[in-house]
Scaffold this motif. Structure first.
Motif, PDB file in Angstrom:
ATOM      1  N   GLN A   1       0.842  -1.201   0.000  1.00  0.00           N
ATOM      2  CA  GLN A   1       0.000   0.000   0.000  1.00  0.00           C
ATOM      3  C   GLN A   1       0.869   1.239   0.000  1.00  0.00           C
ATOM      4  OE1 GLN A   1      -0.851   0.390   4.840  1.00  0.00           O
ATOM      5  NE2 GLN A   1      -2.400  -0.482   3.507  1.00  0.00           N
ATOM      6  N   PHE A   2       0.243   2.355  -0.343  1.00  0.00           N
ATOM      7  CA  PHE A   2       0.916   3.653  -0.229  1.00  0.00           C
ATOM      8  C   PHE A   2      -0.052   4.656   0.369  1.00  0.00           C
ATOM      9  CE2 PHE A   2      -0.906   3.827  -4.555  1.00  0.00           C
ATOM     10  CZ  PHE A   2      -1.567   5.056  -4.533  1.00  0.00           C
ATOM     11  N   THR A   3       0.525   5.642   1.032  1.00  0.00           N
ATOM     12  CA  THR A   3      -0.225   6.774   1.569  1.00  0.00           C
ATOM     13  C   THR A   3       0.417   8.047   1.040  1.00  0.00           C
ATOM     14  OG1 THR A   3      -0.829   5.591   3.594  1.00  0.00           O
ATOM     15  CG2 THR A   3      -0.939   8.000   3.660  1.00  0.00           C
TER      16      THR A   3
ATOM     17  N   PRO B   1      -4.532  13.317   3.364  1.00  0.00           N
ATOM     18  CA  PRO B   1      -3.949  11.969   3.351  1.00  0.00           C
ATOM     19  C   PRO B   1      -4.920  10.933   2.794  1.00  0.00           C
ATOM     20  CG  PRO B   1      -3.495  13.072   5.437  1.00  0.00           C
ATOM     21  CD  PRO B   1      -4.468  13.935   4.700  1.00  0.00           C
ATOM     22  N   GLU B   2      -4.438  10.097   1.907  1.00  0.00           N
ATOM     23  CA  GLU B   2      -5.248   9.000   1.373  1.00  0.00           C
ATOM     24  C   GLU B   2      -4.356   7.774   1.238  1.00  0.00           C
ATOM     25  OE1 GLU B   2      -5.661   9.412  -3.273  1.00  0.00           O
ATOM     26  OE2 GLU B   2      -6.057  11.393  -2.392  1.00  0.00           O
ATOM     27  N   THR B   3      -4.947   6.628   1.500  1.00  0.00           N
ATOM     28  CA  THR B   3      -4.211   5.367   1.461  1.00  0.00           C
ATOM     29  C   THR B   3      -4.825   4.443   0.420  1.00  0.00           C
ATOM     30  OG1 THR B   3      -3.564   5.528   3.789  1.00  0.00           O
ATOM     31  CG2 THR B   3      -3.512   3.339   2.790  1.00  0.00           C
ATOM     32  N   HIS B   4      -3.958   3.821  -0.374  1.00  0.00           N
ATOM     33  CA  HIS B   4      -4.400   2.874  -1.394  1.00  0.00           C
ATOM     34  C   HIS B   4      -3.682   1.545  -1.164  1.00  0.00           C
ATOM     35  CE1 HIS B   4      -6.276   5.960  -4.107  1.00  0.00           C
ATOM     36  NE2 HIS B   4      -5.504   6.738  -3.349  1.00  0.00           N
ATOM     37  N   THR B   5      -4.462   0.474  -1.165  1.00  0.00           N
ATOM     38  CA  THR B   5      -3.922  -0.858  -0.928  1.00  0.00           C
ATOM     39  C   THR B   5      -4.113  -1.712  -2.179  1.00  0.00           C
ATOM     40  OG1 THR B   5      -4.459  -0.704   1.426  1.00  0.00           O
ATOM     41  CG2 THR B   5      -4.067  -2.921   0.524  1.00  0.00           C
ATOM     42  N   ALA B   6      -3.060  -2.404  -2.588  1.00  0.00           N
ATOM     43  CA  ALA B   6      -3.140  -3.237  -3.788  1.00  0.00           C
ATOM     44  C   ALA B   6      -4.081  -4.412  -3.543  1.00  0.00           C
ATOM     45  CB  ALA B   6      -1.759  -3.748  -4.174  1.00  0.00           C
ATOM     46  N   SER B   7      -4.997  -4.629  -4.472  1.00  0.00           N
ATOM     47  CA  SER B   7      -5.954  -5.728  -4.323  1.00  0.00           C
ATOM     48  C   SER B   7      -5.390  -7.061  -4.803  1.00  0.00           C
ATOM     49  CB  SER B   7      -7.241  -5.413  -5.084  1.00  0.00           C
ATOM     50  OG  SER B   7      -6.992  -5.230  -6.468  1.00  0.00           O
ATOM     51  N   VAL B   8      -4.272  -7.014  -5.543  1.00  0.00           N
ATOM     52  CA  VAL B   8      -3.574  -8.239  -5.955  1.00  0.00           C
ATOM     53  C   VAL B   8      -2.085  -8.017  -5.746  1.00  0.00           C
ATOM     54  CG1 VAL B   8      -5.279  -9.105  -7.605  1.00  0.00           C
ATOM     55  CG2 VAL B   8      -3.577  -7.433  -8.370  1.00  0.00           C
ATOM     56  N   ASP B   9      -1.366  -9.086  -5.479  1.00  0.00           N
ATOM     57  CA  ASP B   9       0.050  -8.963  -5.121  1.00  0.00           C
ATOM     58  C   ASP B   9       0.948  -8.661  -6.310  1.00  0.00           C
ATOM     59  OD1 ASP B   9      -0.291  -9.292  -2.443  1.00  0.00           O
ATOM     60  OD2 ASP B   9       0.244 -11.412  -2.398  1.00  0.00           O
ATOM     61  N   TRP B  10       0.566  -9.144  -7.519  1.00  0.00           N
ATOM     62  CA  TRP B  10       1.475  -9.054  -8.647  1.00  0.00           C
ATOM     63  C   TRP B  10       0.868  -8.223  -9.761  1.00  0.00           C
ATOM     64  CZ3 TRP B  10       5.977 -10.269  -7.029  1.00  0.00           C
ATOM     65  CH2 TRP B  10       6.136 -11.281  -6.075  1.00  0.00           C
ATOM     66  N   ARG B  11       1.697  -7.319 -10.299  1.00  0.00           N
ATOM     67  CA  ARG B  11       1.319  -6.544 -11.488  1.00  0.00           C
ATOM     68  C   ARG B  11       2.345  -6.892 -12.561  1.00  0.00           C
ATOM     69  NH1 ARG B  11       1.085  -5.199  -6.387  1.00  0.00           N
ATOM     70  NH2 ARG B  11       2.641  -3.571  -6.680  1.00  0.00           N
ATOM     71  N   TYR B  12       1.922  -7.765 -13.458  1.00  0.00           N
ATOM     72  CA  TYR B  12       2.814  -8.333 -14.471  1.00  0.00           C
ATOM     73  C   TYR B  12       2.891  -7.413 -15.685  1.00  0.00           C
ATOM     74  CZ  TYR B  12       4.833 -11.645 -17.775  1.00  0.00           C
ATOM     75  OH  TYR B  12       5.658 -12.243 -18.688  1.00  0.00           O
ATOM     76  N   TYR B  13       4.019  -7.517 -16.416  1.00  0.00           N
ATOM     77  CA  TYR B  13       4.194  -6.680 -17.606  1.00  0.00           C
ATOM     78  C   TYR B  13       5.084  -7.383 -18.622  1.00  0.00           C
ATOM     79  CZ  TYR B  13       5.366  -2.409 -20.311  1.00  0.00           C
ATOM     80  OH  TYR B  13       5.539  -1.469 -21.302  1.00  0.00           O
TER      81      TYR B  13
END
Length: 748
Positions: free
Chosen positions: A62-64, A116-128
C-alpha cells in the motif's frame, strides 16, 4: 494467496528494511532509487525535491500520500508502492501523465493540496510484457530508453516484469564454456537482434544472424543494468527458464566436454510458420544435465544483479509436443526437478495462450508453485482462467488476469475497455475462490494506446471501482492537466467519451488487436486484413470518431503546448484518415479512383505519411536509427537495419513470408513505411490495371534488403529508401497539418 507467497513477501520486506539500514551506514540509502527516478521524470525547477518519501516495510502492499501545498509526502510498503503513490499524485492532482511520448513533466507552480489517502493493492502481482514485446518494440533499445521504461514500470506499480535482455549471452556461455562450441557454431543456433522473442519461445533459430562478438558484450552489459535496476526497485523479474531446447546436431559436439550424448537423445522440434524449431532434449537425464549448465551460466553472468524466483517456461508453445518426444510428462517433470534443484523456491510461470498450458504442466507442477498468465482476459471476457489452470485434483492454480491488446506492434486505436474494467473487478471479487494473484499487460507491441495501460495498472489500487465514465473523466484531467472549470475540458471529455464508447469497445472476440489500416494491405480492390490472423473488423462509427477529432482540434489554441495533446491529436487524425481510406476503396469514389490510377487513394497515403512525420515516435527512422546506433561498423549497422526492416515487412524469407503467412504481420502505419514501402505497392497495382504483382520479389524483399532497382519507378519524389537514409527527426507542425487535412477531407 498461498502460504509460500506470504512467506516470500514477508522475507522480501525484511530484506528491504535490512538494505535500508545498511544503506544508511554506507551512505547510499536503498530508497535513493526513488530519488534518482524523480530526478529523471521531474528534471526542472527543483520539482524532484518537493517530494518526501519513506519505505515502511509493511507486509501489506500500500501507499499513503498527502500534500500541504509545499511538500508531497508519500510512504509505501516498498519502492514500487512508493513510486505508484508518486504517480498517483502526479496524475490525479498535478495533471502530469508520464507516458511513452512524454517521459518528463513539470509540477504546477503551486502544488495542489490533497488530504492523506491510502491505497492498498488488491492483488500482489502486477505483471508486464510479452516475449514478443522484446522484439516488436524493444529490439534496439539502449540504456537511456530502458531507464525510461523502468521508471514507467515503477510508476505504474509493475513488480513482476518479464526480463530477457541479454539472455542470448547465457546460451553463448553454456554452449561455449560447457560444451566447447565456437562463436560461429553458437551463431548457427542463436538468432538475430529482432527475433529473440521467438528464439526464447523455442519457435526458431539462427534467422537474422549471425551476431558479432560485440553484440554479446554490449547486451550482457545492458542486461546487467536492467536486472540491477529491477532489483533496486524491488521488482521480481520473470526470466526464461530452461525449456528443453537444444541446437540441431548437438550430440555430435557434446563429447568435447562433460558427457557424450547419443543420436536418440535429441529430436526435431518441428516447424513453426515455416521456420525450423530448435531440437528438443528427449533424454531426461541429458535434459537435467543441460539445465544444470544453463542455470549455472545464468548465475555466472547475472546472479549478482538478478533477484527472482520466477521462471517463464512454455516448452511446447504454439505447436504442441514434437512427434519424436518419448514422454512429454517425463520431460516436464525433468524440467521441474532441474529448476527446483537450482532454486528451491522457484515458481514456474506459464502463458495461457491457445491451448497452453497443457495438463502435462498443470498436473505436474504443484499448486502454489505455478502462476498462469491469462493472455485472453479481455478478448474472451474471462473472469477465471478459462479452465486452463486446474490441477490433477481439479483445484485451481494461481493466475494473473491479463490482456494482450496489441499484436505485432501494429498502430491503431483499439481496446475492449468495458471488459477490461468489469472482468478484472469480477475476478478480483472472487479471488479467494479462483486464486487470482495479479493483473498484467502482455502486449506484443507497446508505445500506443497509453490510456489502456494507465487504466489497467490503476485498477488494483482503486479505493472505489472505476466505471468507463469515471475513468474517462479522471483520464482527461490527468492526461492534459485539465479541470472541469477549464474551457477545454468539456470538448475533450466529449471526444474521449465518444472514443471510449466506440473504437475502444471492440466486440469481436477473434480480432487480434487494432483494425489494420487499408493503406498497409497487399493491394486489392476488396477491403480485407493486412496480416493473416488479424480478423480486422470496422465496428465503430466513423462519423463519431471524426466528431471526436473535430472536438479535440477545437481546443488546439488552449492545449497546443501540451505534448500529450499533440501526440493524441495526430493519432486521432491518423485513425480518421485510415477510416476514410477504407471508404474510398469500397465507396462511391472507387471507380473514379481506379480511372485515375489510384488518384485520391494514393494522395491519402502520402498525406498520412506527412502527418505521421510530425511525430518522432511515428517515424520509421526512429526505429531504424535505434537499430543502426547499436552497430560498431557499417557491416553491423546494415545487419541491424536488415533485421529492423525484415521484421516489419517480410518477417522472414520467402518461405516464411508466403507459406508461413507472416508477411506484414508487424505492419506499422509509420512515416517512411507508407511512402517507401506501402505506397509503391499500391502505385504499381493501379498503374498495372489493378492486377496483383509479384509483391515479395518486386517490392517486399527489395525493401527489406535495401535493393532499389526494382522499385525506383514507383517511389514518390524524395522518399528515402536505401540503408541509412531514414531519419527520426520530426518534420512539420502537428496542429497545422491536422487542421489542413481535416479541412481537406472532413470539413463540410
Amino acid at each position: 494467496m498461498e502460504e509460500l507467497y506470504r512467506k516470500q513477501m514477508a522475507r522480501k520486506r525484511r530484506i528491504l528494511l535490512l538494505l535500508m539500514l545498511i544503506g544508511m551506514v554506507t551512505g547510499r540509502a536503498y530508497a535513493d532509487t526513488i530519488g534518482d527516478m524523480l530526478g529523471r521524470i521531474l528534471p526542472t525547477k527543483g520539482d524532484a525535491d518537493k517530494f518526501e518519501y519513506r519505505i515502511t516495510g509493511s507486509e501489506t502492499q500500500q501507499f499513503t500520500l498527502s500534500c500541504d501545498g509545499k511538500k508531497v509526502k508519500v510512504s509505501g510498503s516498498d519502492p514500487i508502492a512508493v513510486a505508484t503513490g508518486i504517480n498517483w499524485y502526479l496524475q490525479h492532482y498535478a495533471g502530469i501523465d508520464i507516458s511513452w511520448n512524454a517521459t518528463t513533466g513539470t509540477l504546477p507552480s503551486t502544488l495542489p493540496v490533497c488530504a492523506p489517502e491510502t491505497h492498498t493493492a488488491s492483488v500482489d502481482w502486477r505483471y508486464y510484457l510479452n516475449f514478443c514485446t522484446y522484439s516488436y518494440s524493444m529490439s534496439f533499445w539502449n540504456w537511456t530508453r530502458w531507464q525510461q521504461e523502468l521508471d514507467w514500470m515503477a510508476l505504474h506499480g509493475v513488480n513482476m516484469p518479464l526480463a530477457i535482455t541479454g539472455m542470448e549471452c547465457v546460451w553463448k556461455e553454456v554452449l561455449m564454456n560447457a560444451y566447447g562450441y565456437s562463436l560461429d557454431e553458437v551463431n548457427d543456433f542463436v538468432c538475430g537482434s529482432a527475433y529473440y522473442g521467438w528464439f526464447f519461445m523455442n519457435n526458431l533459430t539462427a534467422w537474422g544472424g549471425p551476431q558479432p562478438k560485440r553484440w554479446y558484450k554490449q547486451q550482457l552489459a545492458l542486461g546487467r543494468k536492467i536486472f540491477q535496476r529491477m532489483k533496486d526497485f524491488g521488482m521480481k523479474p520473470v526470466i526464461p527458464g530452461y525449456v528443453g531446447m537444444i541446437p540441431k546436431g548437438f550430440e555430435n559436439k557434446s563429447s568435447r566436454k562433460m558427457s557424450a550424448w547419443g543420436k536418440d537423445d535429441i529430436v526435431s522440434g518441428g516447424i513453426w510458420c515455416s521456420f525450423t524449431r530448435p531440437y528438443f532434449v528427449n533424454n531426461t537425464d541429458c535434459l537435467k544435465e543441460f539445465a544444470f549448465n544453463y542455470y549455472a551460466a545464468f548465475d555466472r553472468l547475472f546472479g549478482d544483479v538478478c533477484s527472482t524466483h520466477f521462471y517463464a517456461i512454455d516448452p511446447f508453445h504454439e505447436g504442441g509436443v514434437p512427434s519424436g518426444v518419448t514422454s512429454a510428462e517425463a520431460s516436464v517433470a525433468a524440467m521441474w526437478e532441474a529448476l527446483k534443484t537450482y532454486d528451491n523456491e522457484a515458481v514456474w510461470v506459464a502463458q495461457h495462450w491457445q491451448n497452453n498450458p497443457m495438463p502435462i504442466v498443470t498436473h505436474t507442477i504443484p499448486r502454489g508453485r505455478l502462476i498462469i498468465l491469462d493472455l485472453h482476459g479481455d478478448q474472451f471476457a474471462d473472469t477465471s482462467c478459462s479452465g486452463h489452470h486446474t490441477t490433477a485434483d481439479g483445484e485451481n492454480h494461481d493466475w494473473v488476469w491479463g490482456q494482450v491488446s496489441n499484436f505485432g506492434g501494429n498502430v491503431g486505436l483499439f481496446g475492449r475497455m468495458d471488459r477490461l474494467i468489469n472482468c478484472f473487478y469480477t475476478a478480483r471479487n472472487e479471488k479467494e475462490a479462483n486464486r487470482l494473484v495479479g493483473i498484467g499487460a502482455l502486449p506484443e507491441g507497446i508505445e500506443n494506446n497509453a490510456m489502456l495501460y494507465d487504466l489497467l495498472y490503476a485498477l488494483p489500487w482503486t479505493t472505489s471501482d472505476y466505471t468507463r465514465e469515471t475513468w474517462i473523466a479522471d483520464y482527461v484531467r490527468m492526461r492534459y492537466g485539465l479541470s472541469p472549470a477549464d474551457t477545454a475540458y468539456a470538448p475533450v471529455l466529449s471526444a474521449w467519451t465518444r472514443l471510449a464508447a466506440g473504437i475502444y469497445q471492440c466486440p469481436n472476440n477473434h480480432q487480434q488487436g487494432t483494425t489494420e489500416s487499408v493503406f498497409l494491405m497487399r493491394p486489392s480492390l476488396t477491403v480485407g486484413t493486412v496480416s493473416t490472423w488479424a480478423n480486422s473488423t470496422w465496428y465503430w462509427d466513423f462519423d463519431e470518431l471524426r466528431t471526436a477529432l473535430r472536438e479535440m482540434l477545437s481546443v488546439n489554441d488552449i492545449l497546443g503546448g501540451n505534448d500529450n495533446y499533440r501526440y493524441d491529436l495526430v493519432d486521432l487524425a491518423r485513425q480518421a484518415l485510415a477510416d476514410y481510406g477504407k471508404e474510398v476503396l469500397e465507396g462511391e469514389k472507387r471507380e473514379k479512383m481506379i480511372r485515375e490510377k489510384g488518384g485520391l487513394f494514393l494522395e491519402l497515403n502520402l498525406d498520412q505519411d506527412r502527418l505521421l512525420g510530425t511525430r518522432r515516435e511515428l517515424r520509421l527512422g526512429h526505429w531504424i536509427e535505434a537499430a543502426r546506433a547499436l552497430g560498431g561498423s557499417h557491416v553491423e549497422k546494415d545487419l541491424y537495419e536488415r533485421n529492423a526492416r525484415m521484421l516489419l515487412t517480410t518477417w522472414g524469407d520467402r518461405l516464411q513470408c508466403e507459406k508461413g503467412q507472416l508477411h506484414d504481420y508487424a505492419n506499422r502505419e509509420w512515416n517512411g513505411l507508407l511512402s517507401s514501402y506501402y505506397y509503391p505497392r499500391w502505385k504499381a497495382f493501379f498503374e498495372n490495371g489493378c492486377v496483383a504483382q509479384e509483391w515479395f520479389d518486386d517490392f517486399e524483399w527489395p525493401f527489406a534488403t535495401g535493393q532499389t532497382a526494382a522499385i525506383n519507378n514507383y517511389l514518390p519524389d524524395g522518399a528515402p529508401y536505401a540503408y541509412g537514409t531514414f531519419k527520426s527527426t520530426a518534420s512539420g507542425d502537428e496542429i497545422a497539418i491536422v487542421k489542413e487535412l481535416y479541412d481537406k477531407y472532413f470539413a463540410r
